[in-house]
Design a protein around this motif. Structure first.
Motif, PDB file in Angstrom:
ATOM      1  N   GLY A 158       0.821  -1.205   0.000  1.00 25.18           N
ATOM      2  CA  GLY A 158       0.000   0.000   0.000  1.00 25.18           C
ATOM      3  C   GLY A 158       0.854   1.254   0.000  1.00 25.18           C
ATOM      4  O   GLY A 158       0.645   2.182  -0.781  1.00 25.18           O
ATOM      5  N   PHE A 159       1.869   1.262   0.854  1.00 22.28           N
ATOM      6  CA  PHE A 159       2.761   2.408   0.950  1.00 22.28           C
ATOM      7  C   PHE A 159       3.499   2.614  -0.371  1.00 22.28           C
ATOM      8  O   PHE A 159       3.594   3.728  -0.880  1.00 22.28           O
ATOM      9  N   ALA A 160       3.990   1.498  -0.943  1.00 30.70           N
ATOM     10  CA  ALA A 160       4.772   1.615  -2.172  1.00 30.70           C
ATOM     11  C   ALA A 160       3.902   2.072  -3.330  1.00 30.70           C
ATOM     12  O   ALA A 160       4.365   2.768  -4.231  1.00 30.70           O
ATOM     13  N   ARG A 161       2.614   1.649  -3.329  1.00 36.99           N
ATOM     14  CA  ARG A 161       1.767   1.945  -4.477  1.00 36.99           C
ATOM     15  C   ARG A 161       1.335   3.408  -4.478  1.00 36.99           C
ATOM     16  O   ARG A 161       1.361   4.055  -5.511  1.00 36.99           O
ATOM     17  N   VAL A 162       0.935   3.914  -3.328  1.00 35.78           N
ATOM     18  CA  VAL A 162       0.345   5.253  -3.305  1.00 35.78           C
ATOM     19  C   VAL A 162       1.276   6.285  -2.656  1.00 35.78           C
ATOM     20  O   VAL A 162       1.777   7.193  -3.328  1.00 35.78           O
ATOM     21  N   HIS A 163       1.540   6.114  -1.347  1.00 35.12           N
ATOM     22  CA  HIS A 163       2.222   7.183  -0.613  1.00 35.12           C
ATOM     23  C   HIS A 163       3.598   7.480  -1.169  1.00 35.12           C
ATOM     24  O   HIS A 163       3.959   8.624  -1.396  1.00 35.12           O
ATOM     25  N   TRP A 164       4.369   6.412  -1.364  1.00 36.70           N
ATOM     26  CA  TRP A 164       5.741   6.597  -1.814  1.00 36.70           C
ATOM     27  C   TRP A 164       5.764   7.380  -3.127  1.00 36.70           C
ATOM     28  O   TRP A 164       6.484   8.360  -3.290  1.00 36.70           O
ATOM     29  N   ARG A 165       4.922   6.946  -4.070  1.00 35.47           N
ATOM     30  CA  ARG A 165       4.931   7.618  -5.379  1.00 35.47           C
ATOM     31  C   ARG A 165       4.485   9.060  -5.270  1.00 35.47           C
ATOM     32  O   ARG A 165       5.049   9.944  -5.923  1.00 35.47           O
ATOM     33  N   LEU A 166       3.475   9.303  -4.444  1.00 36.19           N
ATOM     34  CA  LEU A 166       3.002  10.680  -4.291  1.00 36.19           C
ATOM     35  C   LEU A 166       4.114  11.573  -3.737  1.00 36.19           C
ATOM     36  O   LEU A 166       4.341  12.685  -4.228  1.00 36.19           O
ATOM     37  N   ILE A 167       4.805  11.062  -2.708  1.00 35.38           N
ATOM     38  CA  ILE A 167       5.860  11.890  -2.102  1.00 35.38           C
ATOM     39  C   ILE A 167       7.017  12.069  -3.089  1.00 35.38           C
ATOM     40  O   ILE A 167       7.625  13.136  -3.159  1.00 35.38           O
ATOM     41  N   LEU A 168       7.309  11.017  -3.875  1.00 36.07           N
ATOM     42  CA  LEU A 168       8.407  11.120  -4.848  1.00 36.07           C
ATOM     43  C   LEU A 168       8.173  12.258  -5.829  1.00 36.07           C
ATOM     44  O   LEU A 168       9.102  12.964  -6.205  1.00 36.07           O
ATOM     45  N   VAL A 169       6.931  12.426  -6.264  1.00 36.56           N
ATOM     46  CA  VAL A 169       6.672  13.469  -7.254  1.00 36.56           C
ATOM     47  C   VAL A 169       6.294  14.790  -6.606  1.00 36.56           C
ATOM     48  O   VAL A 169       6.137  15.789  -7.318  1.00 36.56           O
TER      49      VAL A 169
END
Lengths: 102, 99, 92, 322
Positions: D247-258
């Motif tokens: 869940g973290f890798a799919r949504v949160h991580w990507r959002l914070i990366l961009v």
């Protein structure tokens, strides 16, 4: 010799050491280390020369460039390491083929 | 020299002495465990004495707090890392020095 | 006092030489990592002395960073390069 | 020459010699583990050199990255290399070359000598005193929105550099993700000592990141130092056994990366629409905008660096085979 010149010359030395190792070492991990040493040399030249301002604070523009440079260097290193690991998995070697000997 | 310097200077100098003793241990002791022993002692006490000296010279409580915080962090990290290295060395069968 | 702080830092700098020698000769990988650990502690101390000598408070933040990051590298060594699959050790 | 000058001269000579010697040992050492550990020591000495050269901003970045993250990355890569059971020391047994090839192998040394001579000459021919761009920076510092000149250069005067750099970081991570996974490595579970260390140090690192982000307005610090500190927290968590959940890798991580790149683009567009140049702020908004950009950049840099250490695309529940 002033402090600035001394460190700038050390920076030149690091750059040359790194460049030489980049040429002559076959092992890819060592080439990555060599590239890092080269970039450290460049940074050192930039920062040493930025300090030639006399009594006032050093020139901030090279400092800013070096900070971005450090961050770019670490991301390039990370990418290069993964590339090296992929090559090692595919070919079982940590060197690129040496076309001179063939 | 101000009066506080008479307290600070001996603290600073003795702190550096501990570092020198520690590096003598690093050079001279026979195996990784004894070297670890020498270093963790000397560095923690050495840094502690130097921090004490700097605290005497410090001009604000903020600086005092930061100095003590740094010392605590080094103590924690140093002790943990020493433990991890020793445990790793024993698991890997690095021999202990015997007379 | 500035001179005294700088000379004490210089003495500490000389002890780094001992650490370097240990990092180069080993003999075990643990010895090398230990040397780097000492390097970190000594760098903390030198930076703190510099902060006092040159009246540059921001250097204490650098010392703080040294203290924490040396631990991260050491943990990376213990957990990765030195895990039981292991990198060559004691081989000299 | 008084005592302080003499001591400084001794210090500088020792540092210079030490840097060159360590670099050479790291590049010439026969064992890779030794080369890497010496390289970490080299990074620490570089950081001390920045301290000596009044470059505190750079020292902070170097301690976090040069001495911390790069070392961790190299050590982890070496472990994976060993786990992949490759022949590491093959370079020592190359076939015998003919005389012509052997003569050619001397070529790099000759070339290096020429390059070195040219560089030394150009360094020595520079004027001993030069203000560079510091006069211009000083003159405009008042309208930049921050007091630290380095932050002003990074986020205001040359903000476009930083904009592009954030994208370089993102590209590096996308490159790593697109190269596919590596065989999993067997690592013993974290013991109580490591667990405690991670539990104590991770919050300290996150607090430090926030502190550096804030301190960068007035003095040394800023988005890069804060991001690197955050990245170190991510590395420590991974070393202690934490893995990003799907869940973290799919949504949160990507959002914070961009988040960082997206904020930069938004602000850049905003300045253009407002009739100014790219990333040229109105002086009254400059401080706020810089802090906004830096907050986004800190989070993105931190998670990018942590992701680079992770080394592959995290398990996000999507198909990883293509």
């Amino acid at each position: 010799m002033t402090t600035e010149t001394l460190y700038a010359l050390v920076g030149v030395g690091l750059f040359i050491l790194g460049l030489y190792a980049l040429f002559v070492r076959a092992n890819l991990l060592r080439k990555i280390l060599a590239a890092n040493v080269m970039s450290s040399g460049v940074f050192l030249v930039l920062v040493a020369l930025a300090r030639r301002t006399g009594t006032v604070a050093p020139d901030p523009v090279p400092h800013a460039m070096v900070i971005t440079g450090i961050v770019v260097a670490v991301s390039v290193t990370a990418f290069a390491l993964i590339l090296m690991l992929r090559i090692a998995m595919k070919t079982g070697q940590t060197e690129l083929p040496d076309t001179w000997s063939e | 020299m101000t009066p506080s310097d008479y307290i600070a200077v001996p603290l600073l100098v003795s702190g550096v002495m501990f570092f020198l003793a520690g590096s003598a241990g690093l050079l001279r002791f026979p195996d990784v465990y004894t070297r670890l022993h020498a270093l963790t002692k000397s560095d923690n006490v050495g840094l502690g004495l130097i921090v004490a000296g700097l605290v005497v010279e410090a001009d604000s409580w903020f600086v005092v707090g930061k100095l003590l915080f740094i010392w605590l962090l080094v103590l924690l990290a140093g002790a943990s890392v020493a433990n991890l290295i020793t445990k790793g060395a024993m698991q890997r069968g690095t021999r202990m020095w015997t007379r | 006092m500035q001179t005294l702080h700088f000379i004490l830092a210089l003495l500490l700098f000389l002890t780094l030489g001992a650490g370097l020698w240990r990092a180069v000769v080993g003999p075990t990988a643990a010895d090398r990592m230990l040397a780097v650990q000492v390097f970190g502690t000594t760098a903390v101390t030198i930076t703190l002395l510099f902060a006092q000598a040159f009246g540059n408070a921001a250097l204490r933040d650098v010392a703080l960073m040294f203290a924490v990051l040396a631990a991260v590298t050491a943990v990376a060594f213990v957990r990765r390069a030195w895990s039981e699959v292991g990198v060559d050790d004691d081989s000299e | 020459m008084d005592t302080l000058n003499l001591a400084q001269w001794v210090f500088d000579s020792l540092t210079g010699t030490g840097l060159l010697w360590l670099a050479w040992m790291a590049l010439a050492s026969p064992q890779l583990i030794r080369a890497i550990v010496i390289f970490v020591a080299f990074g620490l000495l570089m950081a001390l050199t920045w301290v000596r050269l009044d470059a505190v901003d750079i020292a902070l970045a170097e301690v976090a990255i040069g001495a911390g993250l790069t070392g961790a990355l190299l050590l982890a890569a070496l472990a994976k290399l060993t786990a992949a059971q490759t022949e590491i020391s093959k370079s020592d047994h190359r076939p015998r070359d003919g005389r012509a090839v052997r003569a050619l192998r001397q070529l790099p040394a000759v070339l290096m000598f020429l390059v070195a001579a040219g560089l030394v000459y150009s360094v020595l021919s520079l004027p001993p005193v030069s203000s560079g761009l510091s006069v211009e920076v000083d003159a405009n510092l008042g309208t930049s929105g921050v007091e630290n000149p380095v932050t002003a250069v990074l986020l205001n005067f040359r903000g476009y550099d930083t904009l592009l750099e954030i994208f370089v970081l993102l590209l590096a991570l996308l490159g790593v993700w697109s190269l596919g996974g590596l065989p999993p490595q067997r690592v013993a579970p974290a013991g109580p000592v490591l667990h405690t260390l991670a539990v104590v140090l991770t919050p300290v690192l996150i607090l430090l990141a926030a502190y550096f982000l804030w301190a960068g307005v007035k003095g040394p610090g800023g988005a890069f130092q804060a991001g690197a500190t955050l990245g170190a927290a991510g590395v420590l968590l991974q070393l202690a056994g934490w893995r990003p959940g799907p869940g973290f890798a799919r949504v949160h991580w990507r959002l914070i990366l961009v988040a960082g790149p997206a904020l930069f683009i938004l602000v850049a567009l905003f300045t253009i629409v407002a009739g100014r140049h790219l990333l040229e702020y109105a002086p009254e908004h400059a401080g706020t905008l810089i802090l906004l950009l830096e907050s986004g950049a800190t989070l993105s840099i931190g998670l990018t660096l942590a992701g680079l250490f992770f080394g592959e695309r995290p398990d996000d529940g999507y198909d990883n085979d293509n």
